[in-house]
Design an enzyme around this catalytic site. Structure first.
Site, PDB file in Angstrom:
ATOM      1  N   HIS A   1       0.823  -1.214   0.000  1.00 48.32           N
ATOM      2  CA  HIS A   1       0.000   0.000   0.000  1.00 48.32           C
ATOM      3  C   HIS A   1       0.857   1.264   0.000  1.00 48.32           C
ATOM      4  O   HIS A   1       0.348   2.366   0.240  1.00 48.32           O
ATOM      5  CB  HIS A   1      -0.944   0.006   1.199  1.00 48.32           C
ATOM      6  CG  HIS A   1      -2.254   0.690   0.919  1.00 48.32           C
ATOM      7  ND1 HIS A   1      -2.525   1.978   1.299  1.00 48.32           N
ATOM      8  CD2 HIS A   1      -3.359   0.263   0.279  1.00 48.32           C
ATOM      9  CE1 HIS A   1      -3.740   2.317   0.921  1.00 48.32           C
ATOM     10  NE2 HIS A   1      -4.270   1.303   0.299  1.00 48.32           N
TER      11      HIS A   1
ATOM     12  N   GLU B   1     -13.603  12.419  12.969  1.00 47.18           N
ATOM     13  CA  GLU B   1     -12.910  12.782  11.741  1.00 47.18           C
ATOM     14  C   GLU B   1     -13.729  13.836  11.008  1.00 47.18           C
ATOM     15  O   GLU B   1     -14.848  14.170  11.407  1.00 47.18           O
ATOM     16  CB  GLU B   1     -12.672  11.571  10.836  1.00 47.18           C
ATOM     17  CG  GLU B   1     -11.559  10.650  11.297  1.00 47.18           C
ATOM     18  CD  GLU B   1     -11.077   9.695  10.215  1.00 47.18           C
ATOM     19  OE1 GLU B   1     -11.441   9.903   9.032  1.00 47.18           O
ATOM     20  OE2 GLU B   1     -10.339   8.750  10.545  1.00 47.18           O
TER      21      GLU B   1
ATOM     22  N   ASP C   1      -7.799   4.034   8.910  1.00 53.68           N
ATOM     23  CA  ASP C   1      -9.127   3.959   8.287  1.00 53.68           C
ATOM     24  C   ASP C   1      -9.286   2.694   7.446  1.00 53.68           C
ATOM     25  O   ASP C   1     -10.398   2.196   7.271  1.00 53.68           O
ATOM     26  CB  ASP C   1      -9.365   5.191   7.408  1.00 53.68           C
ATOM     27  CG  ASP C   1      -9.580   6.446   8.229  1.00 53.68           C
ATOM     28  OD1 ASP C   1     -10.076   6.335   9.369  1.00 53.68           O
ATOM     29  OD2 ASP C   1      -9.245   7.537   7.750  1.00 53.68           O
TER      30      ASP C   1
END
Length: 530
Positions: free
Chosen positions: A109, A281, A170
């Site tokens: 990632h 958030e 997340d």
């Protein structure tokens, strides 16, 4: 004319022959070493429990960013920590003349080739089988997990014991070693700090091939250096992570603001409060059509009539996203508590949307979007993300310029923006933060359409990113990059500031040949660290 005696001539000839042989063998050794450094033969000879691949390596030259492709020489699939240590120790013993480097690859990632190693060795950490996950359910619960374990699998295992880690990212389909090498930040960080603030112990393989256990009391310098250390000092092969009781359910809430200052003030009020939400958030919405109608697929409006009349077209809006954890047996008390918290906020009342989901469903929410994007062929596209940490005192200046002048028509992905408390971060780690007690994470999570020359194309997005970075520098906002990327050591020195000296000293201590994580472009093998 006198000539030297025959005996002296013989001695001179022998001395010359011996000197020639030493020089010849030295040259052969140097030549052999250079060949050694670019040939897989020495790696093939290593005794490992897992396997090396020298042919099927192309996928290790790709990552989520889809912008850099650096082909490795070999890919190691380790079955044991010893496999990793043996490989690194072998390269360490080859010395500085070898060009071989090593990169640990988790779930790929990375955004800018950070987990790649050009003509080096990439270690597939998800293959590591040495450490079976173990959950300790005591007064101070924890989970021991491999550095190649995915956070989603840790969550599944811990939930069997009614437990869960305190701090998350997340997106959960990332490896433990990957997020701990950066920080690991999400909406729980204001309370618990990032993931690197919730680790008790680690097992590390250093750049010399040493296997060391470390914690706050044992090898503490290595412990703090590796956390947020961008893979520069060692590869995380095991981590002991702090746990807490896991809730059954989550009350998930979204509201909208037109005014940024009001939005930011409410966020800051919430993260300071003792009794507040468990997750906070925010994100920015630019010129989105039928926004609230899209929310209806997952959320219920508090007032359906008012919500149906709300128009988002052409506006820049600010969404505050909150969550409160609860168990099913206290739903009434939960609703009262949430009502009290919402009554203190100044959002547009027509935009209040709520839903209740399982704890697992909430934490793994981004994976739903991944599945949809993959089905449309839109997951494996370039992702020119930009992640910034902005001091609280400068966030209004930042928002005025970026959302008022640079990003005005549309966005090419989510834009996250929310505050965190610096007091929850350990300043002994390698993570670099702004100088203020509260700072904002601002994340531009862009996706670029291949071959597009328009506003959704890679070049346009990169130009926007540069404009944002240039403004931060010109306005002297005191910004720091999160998931940082720089091309020169001078830029890295500016990023670390007064902490550079400690960072470079740790590199000299634990990876003196600069074997590890070459894709970060901080240190170069064979070049001085000063």
């Amino acid at each position: 004319m006198r000539y030297p005696p025959v005996k002296i001539l013989k001695q001179n000839n022998m001395l010359f022959a011996r000197s020639f042989m030493i020089l010849f063998l030295s040259c052969m050794a140097i030549r052999t070493n250079h060949c050694f450094s670019s040939s897989p033969s020495s790696l093939r000879a290593l005794s490992v429990d897992g396997d090396f691949s020298f042919d099927e390596v192309h996928h290790a030259a790709k990552d989520f960013g889809n912008r850099f492709q650096l082909l490795p020489l070999a890919l190691l699939y380790p079955k044991s920590v010893s496999d990793i240590a043996t490989t690194i120790r072998h390269i360490w013993q080859m010395g500085p003349n070898s060009k071989l480097t090593v990169a640990a690859r988790g779930h790929s990632h990375s955004l800018q080739g950070q987990a790649q190693a050009h003509q080096g060795v990439v270690i597939n950490m998800e293959s590591l089988q040495a450490h079976k996950m173990h959950v300790y359910n005591g007064n101070y619960p924890y989970v021991d997990a491999s550095g190649g374990e995915l956070w989603i699998d840790i969550l599944r295992e811990c939930l069997k014991y009614g437990l869960a880690p305190k701090s998350w990212t997340d997106y959960l389909h990332l490896t433990v070693g990957g997020t701990l090498s950066n920080a690991g930040v999400s909406g729980q960080a204001f309370r618990h700090g990032p993931q690197i603030s919730n680790v008790y112990q680690m097992e590390i393989v250093t750049g010399k091939g040493e296997v060391l256990n470390c914690s706050e009391k044992q090898n503490s310098d290595l412990f703090h250096g590796v956390l947020g250390g961008l893979g520069q000092f060692g590869i995380i092969t095991r981590a002991r992570i702090s746990l807490e009781p896991a809730p059954d359910m989550v009350k998930w809430i979204r509201v909208l603001y037109l005014d940024f200052t009001t939005f930011a003030t409410d966020q800051e009020r919430l993260i300071r409060a003792e009794n507040t939400f468990d997750y906070i958030e925010g994100f920015v919405i630019i010129n989105r059509t039928s926004l609230l109608n899209n929310w209806r697929s997952s959320f219920d409006p508090q007032d359906p009539v008012q919500a149906s009349q709300f128009q988002s077209d052409g506006r820049t809006l600010f969404c505050l996203e909150m969550a409160k954890y609860f168990n099913r047996d206290r739903i009434d008390a939960l609703n009262e508590e949430v009502g009290n918290l919402l009554s203190r906020l100044r959002y547009m009342t027509s935009t209040l949307f709520l839903t209740e989901v399982s704890y697992m469903e909430f934490l793994d929410r981004v994976h739903v979007s991944e599945v949809k994007l993959r089905s449309k062929g839109l997951w494996e596209v370039p992702h020119p993300w930009l992640n910034l940490l902005i001091p609280k005192s400068k966030i209004n200046d930042f928002a005025d310029e970026v959302f008022g002048n640079i990003l005005t028509d549309t966005s090419n992905g989510p834009i996250l923006i929310y505050p965190v408390n610096k007091s929850k971060w350990d300043n002994r780690t390698s993570a670099v933060l702004p100088e203020e007690d509260i700072f904002y994470l601002v994340a531009f999570l862009n996706s670029a359409m291949p071959s597009s020359m328009g506003t959704d194309g890679l070049e346009h997005i990169l130009t926007q990113n540069k404009r944002i970075l240039d403004f931060c520098e010109t306005a002297r906002l005191g910004m720091k990059q999160y998931l940082p990327h720089y091309n020169t050591q001078e830029e890295w020195k500016a990023h670390f500031g007064p902490r550079w000296e400690v960072f470079a000293q740790r590199k000299s201590a634990y990876d003196p040949l600069a074997i590890l994580a070459p894709g970060q472009r901080i240190f170069q093998k064979g070049v001085s660290f000063s």
